[in-house]
Design an enzyme around this catalytic site. Structure first.
Site, PDB file in Angstrom:
ATOM      1  CG  LEU A  28      -9.613   0.683   0.373  1.00 39.12           C
ATOM      2  CD1 LEU A  28      -9.893  -0.384  -0.667  1.00 39.12           C
ATOM      3  CD2 LEU A  28      -8.760   1.796  -0.218  1.00 39.12           C
ATOM      4  CB  ILE A  83     -13.085   8.101   8.897  1.00 39.41           C
ATOM      5  CG1 ILE A  83     -11.684   8.378   8.348  1.00 39.41           C
ATOM      6  CG2 ILE A  83     -13.281   6.624   9.166  1.00 39.41           C
ATOM      7  CD1 ILE A  83     -10.543   7.908   9.221  1.00 39.41           C
ATOM      8  CD  GLU A  95       2.500   1.142  -1.191  1.00 39.98           C
ATOM      9  OE1 GLU A  95       1.642   0.867  -0.339  1.00 39.98           O
ATOM     10  OE2 GLU A  95       2.355   0.887  -2.405  1.00 39.98           O
ATOM     11  CG  ASN A 100       1.313  -0.924   3.020  1.00 41.19           C
ATOM     12  OD1 ASN A 100       2.475  -1.072   2.669  1.00 41.19           O
ATOM     13  ND2 ASN A 100       0.433  -0.292   2.269  1.00 41.19           N
ATOM     14  CG  HIS A 107      -1.313   8.183  -2.303  1.00 39.09           C
ATOM     15  ND1 HIS A 107      -2.608   7.755  -2.506  1.00 39.09           N
ATOM     16  CD2 HIS A 107      -0.893   8.710  -3.479  1.00 39.09           C
ATOM     17  CE1 HIS A 107      -2.950   8.027  -3.764  1.00 39.09           C
ATOM     18  NE2 HIS A 107      -1.932   8.600  -4.364  1.00 39.09           N
ATOM     19  N   GLY A 109      -3.830  -6.590   3.942  1.00 39.19           N
ATOM     20  CA  GLY A 109      -2.914  -6.135   4.975  1.00 39.19           C
ATOM     21  C   GLY A 109      -1.440  -6.318   4.692  1.00 39.19           C
ATOM     22  CG  ASP A 139      -4.572  10.956  -1.198  1.00 38.59           C
ATOM     23  OD1 ASP A 139      -4.490  10.250  -0.191  1.00 38.59           O
ATOM     24  OD2 ASP A 139      -4.958  10.516  -2.293  1.00 38.59           O
TER      25      ASP A 139
END
Length: 215
Positions: free
Chosen positions: A95, A98, A185, A18, A114, A16, A155
């Site tokens: 990761l 879905i 990021e 990010n 990304h 975690g 992506d």
């Protein structure tokens, strides 16, 4: 500052980092009308849940292994977020695959970061260090990060923000990964979230337009 609060769910599968960048931005008042109200982990015991707890954010585990299919898992995820009144979903190192049930319930309301400049080094198989290994193998001079809206195609959703980062000759995948996280990021993800929460992101013809660019 006007408008109602935008409730944000952050989806995680690991440490975690990010998520932490988003929490830090929120603490500094940089998420506009946005507030992280829920962190969902796809497996138990990940450090991201500790980060949420340390900042008084509700953390939940929806373990992929508890569901017998992608469809069953996606439905549980979408239903949970809908019940919690979530407005924006952020994938932060999530990761788990879905399906369209999530995209249909949250159209143009799912953001992902990304670690490359899409359309380079993206798509199936490009995650984690694999992205940076591929960039170094190709000998690119710049790489970076992209925040995009998530669509069913990996992506390929509309690009919100990008930031370039220089690649150095002695880089390893690990040093490049760290530089991209710190310099790209962790900067553009909170910024994209703020733009969304302030109602400034508009999607037309698979492109993002940022309304009222204020300096």
């Amino acid at each position: 500052m006007s408008g109602a609060m935008t409730k944000i769910a952050v989806l995680v599968s690991g440490g975690g980092t990010n998520l932490q960048a988003l929490i830090d931005a929120q603490t500094r008042g940089e998420l506009g009308n946005g507030k992280i109200t829920l962190v969902i982990a796809s497996k138990p015991g990940v450090y991201a849940l500790e980060r949420a707890k340390n900042h008084g954010i509700e953390g939940r585990v929806l373990a992929r292994k508890d569901y017998d299919s992608i469809a069953a898992y996606s439905k549980a995820l979408a239903d949970t977020m809908e019940q919690e009144g979530i407005d924006l979903v952020v994938l932060a190192g999530f990761l788990t695959i879905i399906d369209e049930q999530v995209y249909q319930k949250f159209p143009n309301r799912i953001l992902n970061v990304h670690p490359a400049l899409i359309p380079s080094f993206c798509g199936k198989g490009y995650y984690g260090l694999h992205v940076h290994e591929a960039a170094l193998e190709k000998g690119v001079r710049v790489s970076g990060a992209t925040v995009h809206i998530v669509t069913p195609e990996c992506d390929a959703g509309p690009i919100v923000l990008q930031k370039a980062v220089e690649v150095l000759e002695d880089d390893t995948p690990e040093t490049l990964q760290k530089r991209i996280m710190e310099n790209a990021e962790w900067k553009i993800l909170p910024e994209a979230v703020r733009l969304f929460c302030d109602g400034r992101i508009e999607v037309k013809n698979n492109k993002v337009y940022i309304k009222g660019e204020r300096s």
